[in-house]
Design a protein around this motif. Structure first.
Motif, short mmCIF file in Angstrom:
data_model
loop_
_atom_site.label_atom_id
_atom_site.label_comp_id
_atom_site.label_asym_id
_atom_site.label_seq_id
_atom_site.Cartn_x
_atom_site.Cartn_y
_atom_site.Cartn_z
N LEU A 241 0.83 -1.21 0.00
CA LEU A 241 0.00 0.00 0.00
C LEU A 241 0.86 1.26 0.00
O LEU A 241 0.59 2.22 -0.74
CB LEU A 241 -0.93 -0.01 1.21
CG LEU A 241 -2.10 -0.99 1.18
CD1 LEU A 241 -2.90 -0.87 2.48
CD2 LEU A 241 -3.01 -0.73 -0.01
N ILE A 246 -1.86 -0.71 -4.81
CA ILE A 246 -3.07 -0.67 -4.00
C ILE A 246 -3.82 -2.01 -4.06
O ILE A 246 -4.20 -2.57 -3.02
CB ILE A 246 -3.99 0.47 -4.46
CG1 ILE A 246 -3.22 1.81 -4.41
CG2 ILE A 246 -5.24 0.54 -3.58
CD1 ILE A 246 -2.71 2.17 -3.04
N GLY A 249 -1.89 -4.76 -2.29
CA GLY A 249 -1.86 -4.51 -0.85
C GLY A 249 -3.19 -4.83 -0.19
O GLY A 249 -3.24 -5.46 0.88
#
Length: 437
Positions: A241, A246, A249
């Motif tokens: 992240l 993104i 993560g």
């Protein structure tokens, strides 16, 4: 960074030959063979717990050594390896479910040999497959260290009577045996093992709460479950992240969250099936400094073993974990800071110690870092909050207000400690990487 500059930097860091204007003009068959080797190495590193960024850098370095300017596109269930400037690419189905530092170390050594020219290309695939199929630690070692780690966490959280420690160790050992000897052959679902091990922990805790009436019955229930917490996945997810990966993560954190949910469900199921009320965690006894630090070292050694860390590398996280826990004990017991602040300071210190060792030995940062900070993971607070939730539902309208207070205090404490551990480990790591880049 421009492609040429990145190639020269990769070559300098790996010892691979490089020259200005290097042309990647191997024929398609040679490119496809080399690409297959690169994809295999990437998949082995990814599925055995290496951080995404370190995996990508290592794979790019290998590609440079084989004459291919590759780029890695990681996803939760696959890796795509592309050759820049061409239409060639290869997608490898794999998931980052495992944590095996011995395999990561062995695969990294094969990559180093490929880069320095001591291993021929036709020998690379068998060498990588051999490294990726190294056996895990023996069942005896796995079971004994699981028991040691759980008992060590019991000492850290205040279970100082011998009967409680023996029950904690037996519970963790039974869970480890079931996971290794029975459940490992029943299927590939990653949630069955923590669920059943937590179920065993809840069943053993029934003895301490109903038959022996031990004062540390909550720790008898919780400590064997702390051994199951998927810390490396939490850290890897947080690192992804922070590095703006993104989707990956979130997927890692979701996986870790489901594992924690299965642990809580198994523990509470074992307790309720045995007719025991989920134990309320009282105030823990103060732990002497020496006992606290020694127990932290034992916990680090245990989790390093559970992640298949080679014997020769265990002293590094043990020393880091003991120093960090000593700092945490001093901040909490002498300076009067809260648990989250103590964890943050300790993890910053541990990250500064561990980062150079991880980079030098090519070990997964998340696994080694988690091993060093495992004694600070707030599993106790998570499971206490879960027990309070069950008690609140059972009591219904008659539930005392203290249950709501317990849920709020323990839940918020757990979240704050997790954030402190995550940022305490990640931020120094990223700053040190930037300073050396």
């Amino acid at each position: 960074m421009p492609v040429a500059a990145r190639e020269r930097a990769l070559a300098a860091s790996s010892g691979c030959p490089s020259a200005p204007g290097l042309a990647f003009d191997f024929g398609p068959p040679a490119n496809e063979t080399s690409l297959g080797i690169v994809a295999l190495a990437a998949a082995l590193l990814f599925k055995n717990g290496q951080t995404t960024e370190r995996m990508a850098v290592t794979v790019e370095r290998l590609g440079h050594g084989l004459g291919l300017p590759v780029r890695v596109l990681p996803d939760w269930d696959k890796l795509t390896i592309e050759i820049d400037g061409t239409s060639l690419s290869q997608t490898v189905p794999t998931k980052p479910l495992g944590v095996d530092m011995n395999r990561v170390l062995a695969v990294s050594k094969v990559i180093d040999r490929l880069c320095d020219g001591s291993l021929r290309l036709e020998e690379a695939r068998p060498a990588l497959l051999s490294a990726g199929n190294l056996p895990p630690v023996s069942t005896l070692r796995f079971t004994s260290f699981a028991a040691t780690g759980a008992a060590s966490l019991g000492v850290i959280f205040g279970a100082l009577e011998m009967t409680s420690l023996i029950l904690i160790a037996v519970s963790a050992a039974l869970g480890a045996l079931v996971r290794r000897c029975w459940l490992s052959g029943l299927g590939t679902n990653p949630f069955i093992q923590p669920l059943c091990a937590a179920l065993i922990a809840g069943s053993v805790a029934v003895i301490s709460s109903t038959s022996l009436h031990l004062p540390s019955s909550a720790l008898v229930a919780f400590c064997p479950c702390m051994v199951l917490v998927p810390g490396p996945h939490l850290l890897n997810g947080a690192i992804d992240l922070v590095r703006t990966r993104i989707a990956l993560g979130i997927a890692r954190l979701a996986y870790a969250g489901v594992v924690v949910l299965m642990i809580c469900f198994g523990l509470l199921l074992g307790l309720t099936a045995g007719g025991a009320v989920p134990p309320a965690a009282g105030s823990s006894a103060p732990v002497p400094f020496l006992a606290d630090v020694i127990a932290a070292g034992c916990a680090v050694a245990s989790f390093g073993t559970l992640f298949s860390m080679p014997w020769r590398t265990l002293p590094f996280p043990i020393v880091a974990g003991m120093l960090g826990h000593a700092a945490r004990w001093a901040l909490i017991s002498l300076a009067g800071t809260n648990v989250a602040t103590g964890a943050l300071a300790a993890c910053i210190l541990i990250s500064i110690i561990v980062t150079p060792v991880v980079d030098r030995l090519h070990l997964p940062f998340a696994a080694l870092g988690f091993s060093a900070v495992v004694s600070m993971i707030p599993g106790f607070f998570l499971f206490t909050a879960a027990s309070a939730v069950v008690a609140l539902i059972s009591a219904g309208p008659r539930a005392p207000i203290t249950l709501l207070t317990d849920i709020a205090v323990n839940g918020v404490t757990a979240i704050l400690v997790i954030l402190a551990i995550t940022f305490g480990l990640i931020l120094p790591r990223m700053l040190l990487e930037r300073c050396h880049s």
